[in-house]
Structures are given as C-alpha cells and as structure tokens.
Design an enzyme around this catalytic site. Sequence first.
Site, PDB file in Angstrom:
ATOM      1  N   GLY A   7       0.842  -1.188   0.000  1.00  0.00           N
ATOM      2  CA  GLY A   7       0.000   0.000   0.000  1.00  0.00           C
ATOM      3  C   GLY A   7       0.872   1.231   0.000  1.00  0.00           C
ATOM      4  O   GLY A   7       2.101   1.146   0.017  1.00  0.00           O
ATOM      5  N   ARG A  10       1.778   5.627   4.780  1.00  0.00           N
ATOM      6  CA  ARG A  10       0.806   5.961   5.822  1.00  0.00           C
ATOM      7  C   ARG A  10      -0.592   5.413   5.530  1.00  0.00           C
ATOM      8  O   ARG A  10      -1.584   5.959   5.975  1.00  0.00           O
ATOM      9  CB  ARG A  10       0.732   7.475   6.031  1.00  0.00           C
ATOM     10  CG  ARG A  10       1.996   8.092   6.547  1.00  0.00           C
ATOM     11  CD  ARG A  10       2.210   7.692   7.960  1.00  0.00           C
ATOM     12  NE  ARG A  10       3.254   8.502   8.571  1.00  0.00           N
ATOM     13  CZ  ARG A  10       3.880   8.162   9.665  1.00  0.00           C
ATOM     14  NH1 ARG A  10       3.566   7.045  10.283  1.00  0.00           N
ATOM     15  NH2 ARG A  10       4.801   8.922  10.164  1.00  0.00           N
ATOM     16  N   GLY A  12      -1.576   2.410   6.512  1.00  0.00           N
ATOM     17  CA  GLY A  12      -1.963   1.484   7.569  1.00  0.00           C
ATOM     18  C   GLY A  12      -1.380   0.094   7.376  1.00  0.00           C
ATOM     19  O   GLY A  12      -1.801  -0.861   8.027  1.00  0.00           O
ATOM     20  N   SER A  14       1.617  -1.277   8.119  1.00  0.00           N
ATOM     21  CA  SER A  14       2.315  -1.877   9.264  1.00  0.00           C
ATOM     22  C   SER A  14       1.339  -2.308  10.343  1.00  0.00           C
ATOM     23  O   SER A  14       1.455  -3.410  10.891  1.00  0.00           O
ATOM     24  CB  SER A  14       3.338  -0.898   9.839  1.00  0.00           C
ATOM     25  OG  SER A  14       4.352  -0.628   8.900  1.00  0.00           O
ATOM     26  N   HIS A  51       6.581   2.614  16.094  1.00  0.00           N
ATOM     27  CA  HIS A  51       6.445   1.208  15.702  1.00  0.00           C
ATOM     28  C   HIS A  51       6.786   0.292  16.874  1.00  0.00           C
ATOM     29  O   HIS A  51       6.094  -0.698  17.123  1.00  0.00           O
ATOM     30  CB  HIS A  51       7.359   0.891  14.511  1.00  0.00           C
ATOM     31  CG  HIS A  51       6.772   1.231  13.189  1.00  0.00           C
ATOM     32  ND1 HIS A  51       6.398   0.278  12.280  1.00  0.00           N
ATOM     33  CD2 HIS A  51       6.492   2.418  12.610  1.00  0.00           C
ATOM     34  CE1 HIS A  51       5.908   0.864  11.207  1.00  0.00           C
ATOM     35  NE2 HIS A  51       5.962   2.163  11.373  1.00  0.00           N
ATOM     36  N   ARG A  55       4.261  -2.714  19.217  1.00  0.00           N
ATOM     37  CA  ARG A  55       4.511  -4.158  19.245  1.00  0.00           C
ATOM     38  C   ARG A  55       4.441  -4.709  20.663  1.00  0.00           C
ATOM     39  O   ARG A  55       4.896  -4.080  21.614  1.00  0.00           O
ATOM     40  CB  ARG A  55       5.888  -4.455  18.646  1.00  0.00           C
ATOM     41  CG  ARG A  55       5.977  -4.088  17.186  1.00  0.00           C
ATOM     42  CD  ARG A  55       7.190  -4.676  16.529  1.00  0.00           C
ATOM     43  NE  ARG A  55       8.453  -4.200  17.047  1.00  0.00           N
ATOM     44  CZ  ARG A  55       9.177  -3.248  16.482  1.00  0.00           C
ATOM     45  NH1 ARG A  55       8.766  -2.636  15.407  1.00  0.00           N
ATOM     46  NH2 ARG A  55      10.329  -2.901  17.004  1.00  0.00           N
ATOM     47  N   GLU A  63      17.208  -6.407  13.894  1.00  0.00           N
ATOM     48  CA  GLU A  63      17.599  -5.366  12.953  1.00  0.00           C
ATOM     49  C   GLU A  63      18.664  -5.952  12.041  1.00  0.00           C
ATOM     50  O   GLU A  63      19.824  -6.090  12.431  1.00  0.00           O
ATOM     51  CB  GLU A  63      18.110  -4.139  13.688  1.00  0.00           C
ATOM     52  CG  GLU A  63      17.013  -3.429  14.462  1.00  0.00           C
ATOM     53  CD  GLU A  63      17.508  -2.225  15.247  1.00  0.00           C
ATOM     54  OE1 GLU A  63      18.728  -2.121  15.490  1.00  0.00           O
ATOM     55  OE2 GLU A  63      16.671  -1.404  15.630  1.00  0.00           O
TER      56      GLU A  63
END
Length: 176
Positions: A7, A10, A12, A14, A51, A55, A63
């Site tokens: 998408g 911003r 949505g 994530s 983010h 979680r 990472e």
Amino acid sequence: MKVLVTGGVRSGKSAHAEGLYAGRTDVAYVAPGPTAAEDPDPDWAARLAAHQLRRPPTWSTLETRDLTAAVTTASGAVLVDCLGTWLTAVLDQDRAWDRPAAAQHASLAAHLDPLVAALGATTRDAVLVTNEVGLGVVPAHRSGRVFRDLLGTVNQRVAAACDEVHLVVAGRVLRL
C-alpha cells in the site's frame, strides 16, 4: 501462511501486518531499514519509536538486512517491515544507484533470489510489508525511477512466493 502487505505511505500497512499476528507471542519483527543510530533524522527516530511501542513486548526485534537468514533462522513467525527500506539498503550497500540498469538488476537478484527461495521453502508464517510505488507520477529523478522499478520487481517476486497479497488503502484492506 505467507502474506505480502502492500500500500501507499501511511496507508496502515504496518498496523495491518502487526494485526495479522494479534495474540501471538512467537513473532520475530525484522527491521531491515536504518536504525535511529544510523539515521540521525528525528522524524525517522520518532517513526521507529512509534512502531516499537505498538509491538507486544513478547515479540523479538531483529535489525538486519539479511532477510534470507531472518526467514530461515528466526524462531516462530516472521514479520518484515519493510521491503522498501531493505531495497534502499541493498542499493546503498552495493553502490548500485548510479550503475546501468542491467547491473542494478543483477545486484538486486543476488539478494532477492535467495530471499524468494527461502520464502518458498519455509513452513513458518511470514508477513512482509512493502510500499506500492507504481501508482503515481513518473519520478523526476533517476534514483526515484530506479527505486520504483526495482521495488516493482521485488514486490512481484515476493508476491509470487506468498499465499496472499493484501492491499491497504486508507486503512482499508483488500485481499487480492
């Protein structure tokens, strides 16, 4: 189940990808983009922090830009966010931005082929987030066109290795 979530910025993506693992405690969140230490931009640091706050504390964070290893060795389910930042890191690492198109595609293939093979072979759940960049105007600068074209290749190849593709627009999800 393997899902590619795509998408616009911003949209949505994530939050939707994270929601696919609601209630799970065995999730490895793979962040292939720059860390706050690598990118001193305060807006990027704020985005990373937001983010992380969303979680669950039981999820592990990895990472790394080695997505093949993450898909094959992470315990439990895998959530990669996002393939666009991964592609940028690959192009930076290989110093491929200014190379001819054939060299860029070869550089990408060296990283993408093993990832697609790992996705096809894994039995663990995997959700990968990416950007949909081909719906707008043609970028004015070569680097923008390179990114758009190569990410299109990444998205098509990863989608082919997934069971489902979810398009997120304005927080709404369309399962393709």
